[in-house]
Design a protein around this motif. Structure first.
Motif, PDB file in Angstrom:
ATOM      1  N   TRP A 116       0.382  95.023  40.103  1.00  0.00           N
ATOM      2  CA  TRP A 116       1.343  94.263  40.916  1.00  0.00           C
ATOM      3  C   TRP A 116       0.717  93.782  42.200  1.00  0.00           C
ATOM      4  O   TRP A 116      -0.382  94.188  42.568  1.00  0.00           O
ATOM      5  CB  TRP A 116       2.600  95.069  41.154  1.00  0.00           C
ATOM      6  CG  TRP A 116       2.472  96.248  42.086  1.00  0.00           C
ATOM      7  CD1 TRP A 116       1.474  97.166  42.117  1.00  0.00           C
ATOM      8  CD2 TRP A 116       3.394  96.627  43.085  1.00  0.00           C
ATOM      9  NE1 TRP A 116       1.729  98.104  43.083  1.00  0.00           N
ATOM     10  CE2 TRP A 116       2.904  97.802  43.693  1.00  0.00           C
ATOM     11  CE3 TRP A 116       4.591  96.108  43.550  1.00  0.00           C
ATOM     12  CZ2 TRP A 116       3.569  98.443  44.727  1.00  0.00           C
ATOM     13  CZ3 TRP A 116       5.249  96.760  44.575  1.00  0.00           C
ATOM     14  CH2 TRP A 116       4.739  97.915  45.142  1.00  0.00           C
ATOM     15  N   ASP A 117       1.436  92.902  42.861  1.00  0.00           N
ATOM     16  CA  ASP A 117       0.933  92.308  44.099  1.00  0.00           C
ATOM     17  C   ASP A 117       1.453  93.029  45.337  1.00  0.00           C
ATOM     18  O   ASP A 117       1.236  92.576  46.444  1.00  0.00           O
ATOM     19  CB  ASP A 117       1.278  90.817  44.151  1.00  0.00           C
ATOM     20  CG  ASP A 117       2.774  90.548  44.268  1.00  0.00           C
ATOM     21  OD1 ASP A 117       3.584  91.505  44.222  1.00  0.00           O
ATOM     22  OD2 ASP A 117       3.147  89.367  44.396  1.00  0.00           O
ATOM     23  N   GLY A 118       2.163  94.115  45.166  1.00  0.00           N
ATOM     24  CA  GLY A 118       2.740  94.841  46.292  1.00  0.00           C
ATOM     25  C   GLY A 118       4.090  94.290  46.709  1.00  0.00           C
ATOM     26  O   GLY A 118       4.728  94.810  47.612  1.00  0.00           O
ATOM     27  N   GLY A 119       4.538  93.239  46.049  1.00  0.00           N
ATOM     28  CA  GLY A 119       5.820  92.601  46.361  1.00  0.00           C
ATOM     29  C   GLY A 119       6.723  92.554  45.148  1.00  0.00           C
ATOM     30  O   GLY A 119       7.079  93.595  44.598  1.00  0.00           O
ATOM     31  N   ILE A 120       7.049  91.337  44.714  1.00  0.00           N
ATOM     32  CA  ILE A 120       8.014  91.182  43.626  1.00  0.00           C
ATOM     33  C   ILE A 120       7.397  90.682  42.315  1.00  0.00           C
ATOM     34  O   ILE A 120       8.106  90.486  41.339  1.00  0.00           O
ATOM     35  CB  ILE A 120       9.164  90.239  44.031  1.00  0.00           C
ATOM     36  CG1 ILE A 120       8.632  88.836  44.341  1.00  0.00           C
ATOM     37  CG2 ILE A 120       9.954  90.821  45.201  1.00  0.00           C
ATOM     38  CD1 ILE A 120       9.719  87.776  44.479  1.00  0.00           C
ATOM     39  N   HIS A 121       6.073  90.486  42.284  1.00  0.00           N
ATOM     40  CA  HIS A 121       5.401  90.027  41.071  1.00  0.00           C
ATOM     41  C   HIS A 121       4.558  91.150  40.467  1.00  0.00           C
ATOM     42  O   HIS A 121       3.869  91.864  41.195  1.00  0.00           O
ATOM     43  CB  HIS A 121       4.479  88.835  41.364  1.00  0.00           C
ATOM     44  CG  HIS A 121       5.228  87.602  41.718  1.00  0.00           C
ATOM     45  ND1 HIS A 121       5.520  87.265  43.015  1.00  0.00           N
ATOM     46  CD2 HIS A 121       5.760  86.639  40.944  1.00  0.00           C
ATOM     47  CE1 HIS A 121       6.196  86.129  43.022  1.00  0.00           C
ATOM     48  NE2 HIS A 121       6.353  85.728  41.780  1.00  0.00           N
ATOM     49  N   ALA A 122       4.601  91.249  39.151  1.00  0.00           N
ATOM     50  CA  ALA A 122       3.771  92.225  38.445  1.00  0.00           C
ATOM     51  C   ALA A 122       3.059  91.524  37.292  1.00  0.00           C
ATOM     52  O   ALA A 122       3.443  90.430  36.880  1.00  0.00           O
ATOM     53  CB  ALA A 122       4.626  93.379  37.931  1.00  0.00           C
ATOM     54  N   PHE A 123       2.043  92.189  36.782  1.00  0.00           N
ATOM     55  CA  PHE A 123       1.177  91.611  35.775  1.00  0.00           C
ATOM     56  C   PHE A 123       0.915  92.648  34.697  1.00  0.00           C
ATOM     57  O   PHE A 123       0.341  93.703  34.982  1.00  0.00           O
ATOM     58  CB  PHE A 123      -0.145  91.173  36.417  1.00  0.00           C
ATOM     59  CG  PHE A 123       0.084  90.399  37.688  1.00  0.00           C
ATOM     60  CD1 PHE A 123       0.282  89.032  37.649  1.00  0.00           C
ATOM     61  CD2 PHE A 123       0.171  91.047  38.909  1.00  0.00           C
ATOM     62  CE1 PHE A 123       0.533  88.319  38.816  1.00  0.00           C
ATOM     63  CE2 PHE A 123       0.420  90.354  40.079  1.00  0.00           C
ATOM     64  CZ  PHE A 123       0.600  88.978  40.028  1.00  0.00           C
ATOM     65  N   LEU A 124       1.369  92.378  33.504  1.00  0.00           N
ATOM     66  CA  LEU A 124       1.181  93.302  32.397  1.00  0.00           C
ATOM     67  C   LEU A 124      -0.222  93.116  31.829  1.00  0.00           C
ATOM     68  O   LEU A 124      -0.602  92.008  31.439  1.00  0.00           O
ATOM     69  CB  LEU A 124       2.237  93.037  31.320  1.00  0.00           C
ATOM     70  CG  LEU A 124       2.280  94.007  30.158  1.00  0.00           C
ATOM     71  CD1 LEU A 124       2.611  95.422  30.635  1.00  0.00           C
ATOM     72  CD2 LEU A 124       3.295  93.539  29.132  1.00  0.00           C
ATOM     73  N   VAL A 125      -1.006  94.183  31.806  1.00  0.00           N
ATOM     74  CA  VAL A 125      -2.385  94.117  31.338  1.00  0.00           C
ATOM     75  C   VAL A 125      -2.704  95.315  30.442  1.00  0.00           C
ATOM     76  O   VAL A 125      -1.988  96.319  30.452  1.00  0.00           O
ATOM     77  CB  VAL A 125      -3.395  94.074  32.516  1.00  0.00           C
ATOM     78  CG1 VAL A 125      -3.222  92.811  33.341  1.00  0.00           C
ATOM     79  CG2 VAL A 125      -3.251  95.299  33.412  1.00  0.00           C
ATOM     80  N   ASP A 126      -3.776  95.174  29.696  1.00  0.00           N
ATOM     81  CA  ASP A 126      -4.344  96.277  28.916  1.00  0.00           C
ATOM     82  C   ASP A 126      -3.400  96.857  27.859  1.00  0.00           C
ATOM     83  O   ASP A 126      -3.486  98.030  27.525  1.00  0.00           O
ATOM     84  CB  ASP A 126      -4.837  97.409  29.834  1.00  0.00           C
ATOM     85  CG  ASP A 126      -5.886  96.953  30.813  1.00  0.00           C
ATOM     86  OD1 ASP A 126      -6.623  96.011  30.472  1.00  0.00           O
ATOM     87  OD2 ASP A 126      -5.976  97.524  31.908  1.00  0.00           O
TER      88      ASP A 126
END
Length: 130
Positions: free
Chosen positions: A60-70
């Protein structure tokens, strides 16, 4: 197949994750998974008889966006809904922790999988879920 146990933030060992990476992608993976997992919003793992068979990480970016990986499932356990169950669990935690947008990038052959998890294409070329 016996019941698969989906766990939130289990912090698998370096060896266990490396073994899964070798089975899934035929690579050793990162040299220090724990350092990355400590900074992640969440991670989800699937266990069968206490053996790690699946994994997904939500950066995540520490805010409101996240990124699903792996996101990965051991080849012997694919096509049983384990990947989708892990993604669902990760998305649930992300929402509980205030995430508004989750993005995923992937290899082309995985497009249908992510669409089946509720992601939708964007003009930016990534899939996102609200």
């Amino acid at each position: 197949m016996n019941v698969v146990d989906i766990r939130i933030d289990p912090f698998p060992s370096q060896r266990t994750l490396s073994d899964l990476w070798r089975s899934t992608w035929e690579i050793d993976g990162l040299t220090d998974f724990r350092a990355i997992l400590k900074r992640s919003l969440t991670h989800v793992a699937a266990f069968h008889d206490e053996h790690l068979i699946g994994f997904a990480n939500m950066a995540w970016d520490g805010g409101i966006h996240a990124f699903l990986v792996d996101v990965c499932v051991h080849p012997d356990f694919r096509d049983h809904g384990i990947g989708q169950s892990m993604v669902e669990a990760a998305l649930k935690v992300a929402r509980q922790r205030g995430i508004k947008k989750v993005h995923v990038d992937f290899e082309p052959h995985l497009r249908d999988f992510y669409l089946s998890c509720g992601f939708t294409p964007t003009d930016a070329g990534v899939l996102t879920i609200d």
